[in-house]
Design an enzyme around this catalytic site. Structure first.
Site, mmCIF file in Angstrom:
data_model
loop_
_atom_site.group_PDB
_atom_site.id
_atom_site.type_symbol
_atom_site.label_atom_id
_atom_site.label_comp_id
_atom_site.label_asym_id
_atom_site.label_seq_id
_atom_site.Cartn_x
_atom_site.Cartn_y
_atom_site.Cartn_z
ATOM 1 N N ARG A 1 0.835 -1.211 0.000
ATOM 2 C CA ARG A 1 0.000 0.000 0.000
ATOM 3 C C ARG A 1 0.867 1.257 0.000
ATOM 4 N NH1 ARG A 1 -0.813 4.783 2.684
ATOM 5 N NH2 ARG A 1 -0.410 3.702 4.681
ATOM 6 N N ASP A 2 1.500 1.583 1.101
ATOM 7 C CA ASP A 2 2.271 2.814 1.204
ATOM 8 C C ASP A 2 3.463 2.807 0.255
ATOM 9 O OD1 ASP A 2 2.791 5.351 2.237
ATOM 10 O OD2 ASP A 2 4.109 4.579 3.788
ATOM 11 N N HIS B 1 6.457 4.576 12.426
ATOM 12 C CA HIS B 1 6.444 4.526 10.953
ATOM 13 C C HIS B 1 7.426 5.597 10.468
ATOM 14 C CE1 HIS B 1 4.082 3.955 7.045
ATOM 15 N NE2 HIS B 1 4.880 4.990 6.784
ATOM 16 N N HIS C 1 10.185 7.081 7.923
ATOM 17 C CA HIS C 1 10.750 7.077 6.575
ATOM 18 C C HIS C 1 12.249 7.338 6.639
ATOM 19 C CE1 HIS C 1 6.977 7.455 3.865
ATOM 20 N NE2 HIS C 1 6.698 6.768 4.967
ATOM 21 N N CYS D 1 9.993 9.247 -1.445
ATOM 22 C CA CYS D 1 9.388 10.345 -0.690
ATOM 23 C C CYS D 1 8.823 11.361 -1.673
ATOM 24 C CB CYS D 1 10.421 11.003 0.213
ATOM 25 S SG CYS D 1 9.758 12.406 1.138
ATOM 26 N N ASN E 1 10.093 4.827 2.506
ATOM 27 C CA ASN E 1 9.922 3.855 3.584
ATOM 28 C C ASN E 1 11.217 3.115 3.913
ATOM 29 O OD1 ASN E 1 6.969 3.777 4.211
ATOM 30 N ND2 ASN E 1 6.840 3.450 2.010
#
Length: 303
Positions: free
Chosen positions: A13-14, A205, A207, A238, A247
């Site tokens: 997803r992300d 979470h 990055h 990003c 990520n």
């Protein structure tokens, strides 16, 4: 050390939503299957959002419907509103996530409403989801900094996290969306959140835009966090820094945790192979140094 640390895989997803190349439903289902086989038990399956806004997430309901909901794995999907919740329920969702922000400007630009308005919308989604027995995860973005406002005060993060906690989110993931956090700023943010939300319900979470993600994870472990989000192969750049990584790579997080003696239940070799496979589908190589190093080691060993 025998503590269990959970990794929530966000690559499907992300990760994929920030990749230029779109994958088919079949390829995304295959990716999720490979991740599950490598030992990951919580894998984001997609997002019930407009395909016009996020074309990479088109047909997320079809992806979710094809997964085996066997009780051993969780496949959360991002749900922005009640319409998205209906779509998720029809596809068999048992876990969903709502996505807020600690930055007023980011909230306005990302979901076209204020933080207060977004929380009111989420209340209705969470209430209906819980009525259906659905587990809800809450995300807070921009917990260390915002591309429009700069540094974000820890108290603002705690306010949003507390609101999500009160409305019934069973876990709250704190996202350093643009990867500006350092161990000092992350610990200050966690300290503020810890006063309002039990740390056992908090996930990190982080990055890796500036190479700080693993350091921030290490600091968060010291603060009592036992759940972290990561993306296979470092998928997902990003969007606020051209050419930058986004990520943190799942395999690098798993390697760090194993080295510290934490249990993850992950097969690192299988994870690295998956990182190379998905990166190949997307037309490149994994962004993680570990995946590159493991391939080189295996090639040297075969000579």
């Amino acid at each position: 050390m025998s503590d269990l640390v959970r990794i929530v895989e966000v690559g499907p997803r992300d990760g994929l939503q920030n990749e230029a190349r779109r994958l088919s439903v079949e390829q995304r289902v295959d990716l999720i299957g490979r991740l599950a086989a490598a030992g990951l038990s919580e894998i984001e399956a997609g997002a019930m959002v407009s395909p016009k806004r996020v074309p990479q997430m088109a047909e997320s309901d079809a992806v979710l419907a094809r997964l085996a909901h066997d009780g051993r794995h969780r496949y959360p999907v991002l749900v922005p509103n009640l319409q998205g919740l209906d779509t998720a329920l029809a596809a068999g969702a048992r876990d969903i996530a709502v996505f807020g922000a600690a930055s007023e400007t980011f909230s306005q630009r990302n979901i076209q409403c204020s933080i207060a308005e977004s929380l009111r919308h989420f209340e209705a989604v969470v209430e209906q989801a819980r009525a259906h027995g659905i587990r809800v995860r809450g995300y807070v973005s921009c917990v260390a900094g915002c591309p429009y406002e700069g540094a974000i005060a820890p108290g603002k993060v705690a306010d949003v996290a507390h609101a999500l906690y009160l409305m019934g989110c069973e876990e709250i993931s704190l996202g350093d969306t643009i990867g500006v956090g350092t161990p000092g700023s992350i610990l200050a943010m966690l300290d503020a959140v810890d006063r309002r939300v039990p740390m056992r319900l908090v996930a990190g979470h982080y990055h890796d835009t500036r190479g700080m993600a693993l350091a921030n994870i290490y600091a968060s472990l010291e603060a009592g966090v036992r759940c972290f989000d990561a993306s296979i192969g470092g998928l997902g750049g990003c969007p606020y820094a051209d050419g930058a990584s986004g990520n943190v790579a799942t395999e690098e997080v798993a390697y760090l945790l194993a080295g510290l003696g934490y249990q993850t239940g992950i097969d690192l070799e299988a994870l690295a192979r998956t990182a190379w496979w998905i990166s190949g589908l997307l037309g490149g190589e994994p962004r993680s140094k570990l995946a590159l190093a493991m391939k080189k080691h295996n090639e040297d060993a075969a000579v």
